[in-house]
Motif scaffolding. Structure first.
Motif, PDB file in Angstrom:
ATOM      1  N   GLN A  41       0.816  -1.208   0.000  1.00 16.20           N
ATOM      2  CA  GLN A  41       0.000   0.000   0.000  1.00 16.20           C
ATOM      3  C   GLN A  41       0.855   1.266   0.000  1.00 16.20           C
ATOM      4  N   ILE A  42       2.056   1.185   0.536  1.00 18.15           N
ATOM      5  CA  ILE A  42       2.933   2.353   0.606  1.00 18.15           C
ATOM      6  C   ILE A  42       3.533   2.675  -0.766  1.00 18.15           C
ATOM      7  N   MET A  43       3.842   1.664  -1.558  1.00 17.49           N
ATOM      8  CA  MET A  43       4.481   1.912  -2.858  1.00 17.49           C
ATOM      9  C   MET A  43       3.634   2.788  -3.779  1.00 17.49           C
ATOM     10  N   PRO A  44       2.341   2.508  -4.011  1.00 21.06           N
ATOM     11  CA  PRO A  44       1.547   3.414  -4.857  1.00 21.06           C
ATOM     12  C   PRO A  44       1.386   4.808  -4.251  1.00 21.06           C
ATOM     13  N   ALA A  45       1.339   4.887  -2.922  1.00 23.74           N
ATOM     14  CA  ALA A  45       1.214   6.195  -2.280  1.00 23.74           C
ATOM     15  C   ALA A  45       2.449   7.046  -2.546  1.00 23.74           C
ATOM     16  N   ILE A  46       3.627   6.429  -2.500  1.00 23.34           N
ATOM     17  CA  ILE A  46       4.861   7.163  -2.782  1.00 23.34           C
ATOM     18  C   ILE A  46       4.905   7.603  -4.242  1.00 23.34           C
ATOM     19  N   LEU A  47       4.483   6.713  -5.154  1.00 21.06           N
ATOM     20  CA  LEU A  47       4.456   7.089  -6.572  1.00 21.06           C
ATOM     21  C   LEU A  47       3.463   8.230  -6.825  1.00 21.06           C
ATOM     22  N   MET A  48       2.326   8.198  -6.143  1.00 19.96           N
ATOM     23  CA  MET A  48       1.353   9.286  -6.292  1.00 19.96           C
ATOM     24  C   MET A  48       1.913  10.595  -5.742  1.00 19.96           C
ATOM     25  N   LEU A  49       2.651  10.523  -4.638  1.00 16.86           N
ATOM     26  CA  LEU A  49       3.260  11.724  -4.075  1.00 16.86           C
ATOM     27  C   LEU A  49       4.253  12.339  -5.055  1.00 16.86           C
ATOM     28  N   PHE A  50       5.068  11.493  -5.697  1.00 14.63           N
ATOM     29  CA  PHE A  50       6.005  12.013  -6.699  1.00 14.63           C
ATOM     30  C   PHE A  50       5.256  12.617  -7.888  1.00 14.63           C
ATOM     31  N   GLY A  51       4.125  12.026  -8.275  1.00 18.79           N
ATOM     32  CA  GLY A  51       3.318  12.582  -9.363  1.00 18.79           C
ATOM     33  C   GLY A  51       2.733  13.932  -9.002  1.00 18.79           C
ATOM     34  N   ILE A  52       2.283  14.073  -7.771  1.00 25.81           N
ATOM     35  CA  ILE A  52       1.739  15.359  -7.319  1.00 25.81           C
ATOM     36  C   ILE A  52       2.827  16.424  -7.320  1.00 25.81           C
ATOM     37  N   ILE A  53       4.007  16.071  -6.823  1.00 29.40           N
ATOM     38  CA  ILE A  53       5.121  17.028  -6.799  1.00 29.40           C
ATOM     39  C   ILE A  53       5.515  17.423  -8.217  1.00 29.40           C
ATOM     40  N   LYS A  54       5.532  16.438  -9.119  1.00 30.19           N
ATOM     41  CA  LYS A  54       5.874  16.722 -10.514  1.00 30.19           C
ATOM     42  C   LYS A  54       4.814  17.625 -11.145  1.00 30.19           C
ATOM     43  N   GLY A  55       3.539  17.414 -10.830  1.00 22.99           N
ATOM     44  CA  GLY A  55       2.464  18.239 -11.371  1.00 22.99           C
ATOM     45  C   GLY A  55       2.501  19.656 -10.841  1.00 22.99           C
ATOM     46  N   VAL A  56       2.892  19.830  -9.610  1.00 22.35           N
ATOM     47  CA  VAL A  56       2.974  21.177  -9.039  1.00 22.35           C
ATOM     48  C   VAL A  56       4.117  21.955  -9.671  1.00 22.35           C
ATOM     49  N   ARG A  57       5.210  21.286  -9.950  1.00 20.38           N
ATOM     50  CA  ARG A  57       6.373  21.967 -10.522  1.00 20.38           C
ATOM     51  C   ARG A  57       6.228  22.235 -12.017  1.00 20.38           C
ATOM     52  N   LYS A  58       5.271  21.552 -12.654  1.00 14.92           N
ATOM     53  CA  LYS A  58       5.102  21.687 -14.102  1.00 14.92           C
ATOM     54  C   LYS A  58       4.555  23.067 -14.450  1.00 14.92           C
ATOM     55  N   GLU A  59       5.083  23.664 -15.536  1.00 19.33           N
ATOM     56  CA  GLU A  59       4.629  24.976 -15.961  1.00 19.33           C
ATOM     57  C   GLU A  59       3.374  24.829 -16.812  1.00 19.33           C
ATOM     58  N   THR A  60       2.490  25.785 -16.719  1.00 15.31           N
ATOM     59  CA  THR A  60       1.315  25.809 -17.586  1.00 15.31           C
ATOM     60  C   THR A  60       1.729  26.360 -18.938  1.00 15.31           C
ATOM     61  N   PRO A  61       0.937  26.104 -20.007  1.00 13.03           N
ATOM     62  CA  PRO A  61       1.320  26.632 -21.322  1.00 13.03           C
ATOM     63  C   PRO A  61       1.446  28.143 -21.376  1.00 13.03           C
ATOM     64  N   ALA A  62       0.643  28.884 -20.603  1.00 12.85           N
ATOM     65  CA  ALA A  62       0.733  30.347 -20.602  1.00 12.85           C
ATOM     66  C   ALA A  62       2.059  30.800 -19.968  1.00 12.85           C
ATOM     67  N   GLU A  63       2.478  30.116 -18.926  1.00 18.32           N
ATOM     68  CA  GLU A  63       3.756  30.473 -18.293  1.00 18.32           C
ATOM     69  C   GLU A  63       4.918  30.137 -19.207  1.00 18.32           C
ATOM     70  N   ALA A  64       4.803  29.058 -19.966  1.00 23.59           N
ATOM     71  CA  ALA A  64       5.881  28.674 -20.885  1.00 23.59           C
ATOM     72  C   ALA A  64       6.065  29.707 -21.985  1.00 23.59           C
ATOM     73  N   LYS A  65       4.936  30.270 -22.481  1.00 22.81           N
ATOM     74  CA  LYS A  65       5.043  31.307 -23.523  1.00 22.81           C
ATOM     75  C   LYS A  65       5.599  32.605 -22.969  1.00 22.81           C
ATOM     76  N   ALA A  66       5.305  32.896 -21.700  1.00 22.27           N
ATOM     77  CA  ALA A  66       5.774  34.126 -21.077  1.00 22.27           C
ATOM     78  C   ALA A  66       7.281  34.098 -20.872  1.00 22.27           C
ATOM     79  N   HIS A  67       7.849  32.921 -20.663  1.00 23.57           N
ATOM     80  CA  HIS A  67       9.298  32.821 -20.431  1.00 23.57           C
ATOM     81  C   HIS A  67      10.075  32.900 -21.738  1.00 23.57           C
ATOM     82  N   LYS A  68       9.406  32.691 -22.878  1.00 27.00           N
ATOM     83  CA  LYS A  68      10.120  32.722 -24.167  1.00 27.00           C
ATOM     84  C   LYS A  68      10.315  34.092 -24.620  1.00 27.00           C
TER      85      LYS A  68
END
Length: 75
Positions: free
Chosen positions: A48-75
């Motif tokens: 039960q802990i293994m999927p929870a850890i993978l989900m936590l990494f997915g949440i962290i990855k999703g929070v750090r991901k830039e939205t398309p509007a932010e990606a255009k603003a940085h260019k």
């Protein structure tokens, strides 16, 4: 004669140490099935802990991901 006395002293000291270890602690009368059950419970928790850890990494990855509007603003 000297080695015999040394050997007797060594055996006498080892005999007293083993009885001291046998006297302490609590008596464990659990059978094999108790340990199998506890191992099964630990396996369920680990699985039960293994999927929870993978989900936590997915949440962290999703929070750090830039939205398309932010990606255009940085260019």
């Amino acid at each position: 004669m000297r080695t015999t006395a040394l050997l007797n002293a060594l055996l006498a000291s080892l005999a007293t140490v083993s009885s001291a270890y046998a006297a302490g602690g609590r008596e464990d009368t659990s059978g094999l099935f108790v340990y199998i059950f506890l191992g099964f419970c630990a396996l369920i928790i680990a699985l039960q802990i293994m999927p929870a850890i993978l989900m936590l990494f997915g949440i962290i990855k999703g929070v750090r991901k830039e939205t398309p509007a932010e990606a255009k603003a940085h260019k």
